[in-house]
Design an enzyme around this catalytic site. Sequence first.
Site, PDB file in Angstrom:
ATOM      1  N   GLU A  24      -3.489 -10.231   3.750  1.00  0.00           N
ATOM      2  CA  GLU A  24      -4.637  -9.868   4.579  1.00  0.00           C
ATOM      3  C   GLU A  24      -5.645 -11.018   4.681  1.00  0.00           C
ATOM      4  OE1 GLU A  24      -3.012  -7.848   2.612  1.00  0.00           O
ATOM      5  OE2 GLU A  24      -2.948  -5.833   3.480  1.00  0.00           O
TER       6      GLU A  24
ATOM      7  N   GLU B  55       0.843  -1.212   0.000  1.00  0.00           N
ATOM      8  CA  GLU B  55       0.000   0.000   0.000  1.00  0.00           C
ATOM      9  C   GLU B  55       0.875   1.259   0.000  1.00  0.00           C
ATOM     10  OE1 GLU B  55      -2.524  -1.301   3.421  1.00  0.00           O
ATOM     11  OE2 GLU B  55      -4.126  -1.170   1.927  1.00  0.00           O
TER      12      GLU B  55
HETATM   13  C1  1HE Z   1       6.389  -8.350  12.216  1.00  0.00           C
HETATM   14  C2  1HE Z   1       5.725  -8.255  10.989  1.00  0.00           C
HETATM   15  C3  1HE Z   1       4.510  -7.515  10.960  1.00  0.00           C
HETATM   16  C4  1HE Z   1       7.522  -9.425  10.691  1.00  0.00           C
HETATM   17  N1  1HE Z   1       4.061  -6.970  12.103  1.00  0.00           N
HETATM   18  N2  1HE Z   1       5.896  -7.779  13.328  1.00  0.00           N
HETATM   19  N3  1HE Z   1       1.942  -8.513   7.070  1.00  0.00           N
HETATM   20  C5  1HE Z   1       2.174  -9.827   7.044  1.00  0.00           C
HETATM   21  O1  1HE Z   1       1.287 -10.638   7.272  1.00  0.00           O
HETATM   22  C6  1HE Z   1       3.595 -10.231   6.794  1.00  0.00           C
HETATM   23  C7  1HE Z   1       4.154 -10.910   8.025  1.00  0.00           C
HETATM   24  N4  1HE Z   1       5.589 -11.132   7.906  1.00  0.00           N
HETATM   25  C8  1HE Z   1       6.139 -12.168   7.216  1.00  0.00           C
HETATM   26  O2  1HE Z   1       5.468 -12.936   6.539  1.00  0.00           O
HETATM   27  C9  1HE Z   1       7.631 -12.334   7.319  1.00  0.00           C
HETATM   28  O3  1HE Z   1       8.076 -11.595   8.464  1.00  0.00           O
HETATM   29  C10 1HE Z   1       8.455 -11.863   6.089  1.00  0.00           C
HETATM   30  C11 1HE Z   1       8.168 -12.805   4.903  1.00  0.00           C
HETATM   31  C12 1HE Z   1       8.100 -10.427   5.687  1.00  0.00           C
HETATM   32  C13 1HE Z   1       9.953 -11.895   6.435  1.00  0.00           C
HETATM   33  O4  1HE Z   1      10.290 -13.183   6.949  1.00  0.00           O
HETATM   34  P1  1HE Z   1      11.612 -13.375   7.861  1.00  0.00           P
HETATM   35  O5  1HE Z   1      11.781 -14.843   8.064  1.00  0.00           O
HETATM   36  O6  1HE Z   1      12.731 -12.621   7.252  1.00  0.00           O
HETATM   37  O7  1HE Z   1      11.288 -12.610   9.261  1.00  0.00           O
HETATM   38  P2  1HE Z   1      10.444 -13.130  10.535  1.00  0.00           P
HETATM   39  O8  1HE Z   1      11.255 -14.085  11.336  1.00  0.00           O
HETATM   40  O9  1HE Z   1       9.075 -13.586  10.127  1.00  0.00           O
HETATM   41  O10 1HE Z   1      10.205 -11.763  11.326  1.00  0.00           O
HETATM   42  C14 1HE Z   1      11.262 -11.095  12.008  1.00  0.00           C
HETATM   43  C15 1HE Z   1      10.641 -10.266  13.107  1.00  0.00           C
HETATM   44  O11 1HE Z   1       9.778  -9.274  12.536  1.00  0.00           O
HETATM   45  C16 1HE Z   1       9.743 -11.094  14.013  1.00  0.00           C
HETATM   46  O12 1HE Z   1       9.790 -10.497  15.310  1.00  0.00           O
HETATM   47  P3  1HE Z   1      10.716 -11.131  16.495  1.00  0.00           P
HETATM   48  O13 1HE Z   1      10.504 -10.219  17.636  1.00  0.00           O
HETATM   49  O14 1HE Z   1      10.192 -12.530  16.692  1.00  0.00           O
HETATM   50  O15 1HE Z   1      12.117 -11.124  15.957  1.00  0.00           O
HETATM   51  C17 1HE Z   1       8.362 -10.881  13.438  1.00  0.00           C
HETATM   52  O16 1HE Z   1       7.312 -11.062  14.390  1.00  0.00           O
HETATM   53  C18 1HE Z   1       8.457  -9.416  13.030  1.00  0.00           C
HETATM   54  N5  1HE Z   1       7.494  -9.078  11.996  1.00  0.00           N
HETATM   55  N6  1HE Z   1       6.445  -8.935  10.061  1.00  0.00           N
HETATM   56  C19 1HE Z   1       4.754  -7.103  13.254  1.00  0.00           C
HETATM   57  N7  1HE Z   1       3.826  -7.354   9.837  1.00  0.00           N
HETATM   58  C20 1HE Z   1      -3.332  -0.663   6.783  1.00  0.00           C
HETATM   59  S1  1HE Z   1      -3.876  -2.249   6.675  1.00  0.00           S
HETATM   60  C21 1HE Z   1      -2.535  -3.218   6.139  1.00  0.00           C
HETATM   61  C22 1HE Z   1      -2.780  -4.649   6.486  1.00  0.00           C
HETATM   62  C23 1HE Z   1      -1.530  -5.469   6.419  1.00  0.00           C
HETATM   63  O17 1HE Z   1      -0.450  -4.991   6.170  1.00  0.00           O
HETATM   64  S2  1HE Z   1      -1.750  -7.132   6.728  1.00  0.00           S
HETATM   65  C24 1HE Z   1      -0.230  -7.860   6.291  1.00  0.00           C
HETATM   66  C25 1HE Z   1       0.724  -7.884   7.449  1.00  0.00           C
END
Ligand code: 1HE
Length: 261
Positions: free
Chosen positions: A135, A115
């Site tokens: 989403e 976005e």
């Molecule tokens: C996060 C987020 C997040 C990572 N919010 N903390 N977005 C998603 O559903 C995407 C979610 N993220 C992923 O699928 C993956 O993180 C990635 C593919 C982007 C990257 O993977 P990777 O293996 O490099 O990283 P990771 O181990 O998943 O994440 C590293 C850290 O970032 C981890 O935190 P930690 O404290 O355990 O180290 C994750 O929890 C954190 N993290 N993504 C919060 N999104 C205005 S409306 C919009 C609606 C949306 O955007 S919905 C889609 C949300």
Amino acid sequence: MSHLELPESLRVERDESVLVVRLCRASKRNALDDATMLGLESVFSSIPAGVGAAVLCAEGEHFSAGLDLSELTEHSAAEGALHSRQWHRVLDRLQFGRVPVVAALHGAVVGGGLELAAAAHIRVAERSTFYALPEGARGIFVGGGASVRVPRLIGVARMADMILTGRVVQAEEGHQIGLAQYLVGTGEGLAHATKLARRIAENAPMTNYAVMHALPRIAEVGQDQGLFLESLMAAISQDAPEAKQRLRDFLNKQARKVGEE
Ligand code: 1HE
């Protein structure tokens, strides 16, 4: 931009005529929390004089993992609506601000990350880029403007597919279908985006204004009103002394020909 109080997740540097705005929350994959969004609003509300274009880029392996999901779990429906409207306000500041924005993408450009990227005027994607709208998998809907901006890039059917099936679009396909206008090698995105931004900053300000503010509106109205609005914008832009000088420069063989660097 030293006068702005920015969150740690954002860094802003001036590179001559270009403002480089960098997401710096790589440990959370540049997940966009409220502080970051409000910081972006401040940055794009107060572009310094002399800056003619901006580049939006990100540190770490990924451009952005989208909305910070840890902030969403506690929202009521009413809070959710206000939160979504906040995203709309911030991304409108970016899209309809003072200078064109070139986004340099790599790694994940997902959910709210897409976005954010879709609000920029030009997208440059490195080959590592992948796009998704998770989403559907998270049980929510887009709320940061994707349902308005993404179909204008790739069409409703492709966007519906991305949400319904969780399909991941890789960089090459994203380039083919219009998610990015440029596809570049790994590590080349920022340099390419900055080069484009420098070129954009050389345009007459009224041309950039017309592209940012008139073009998207003209594209939304019927042919008759659109052609009329185009004529008004053409009249205003050609009336500027700078436009007249640029035309004279070309006729005097002092301006670049089409295709010349
Ligand atoms: C996060 C987020 C997040 C990572 N919010 N903390 N977005 C998603 O559903 C995407 C979610 N993220 C992923 O699928 C993956 O993180 C990635 C593919 C982007 C990257 O993977 P990777 O293996 O490099 O990283 P990771 O181990 O998943 O994440 C590293 C850290 O970032 C981890 O935190 P930690 O404290 O355990 O180290 C994750 O929890 C954190 N993290 N993504 C919060 N999104 C205005 S409306 C919009 C609606 C949306 O955007 S919905 C889609 C949300």
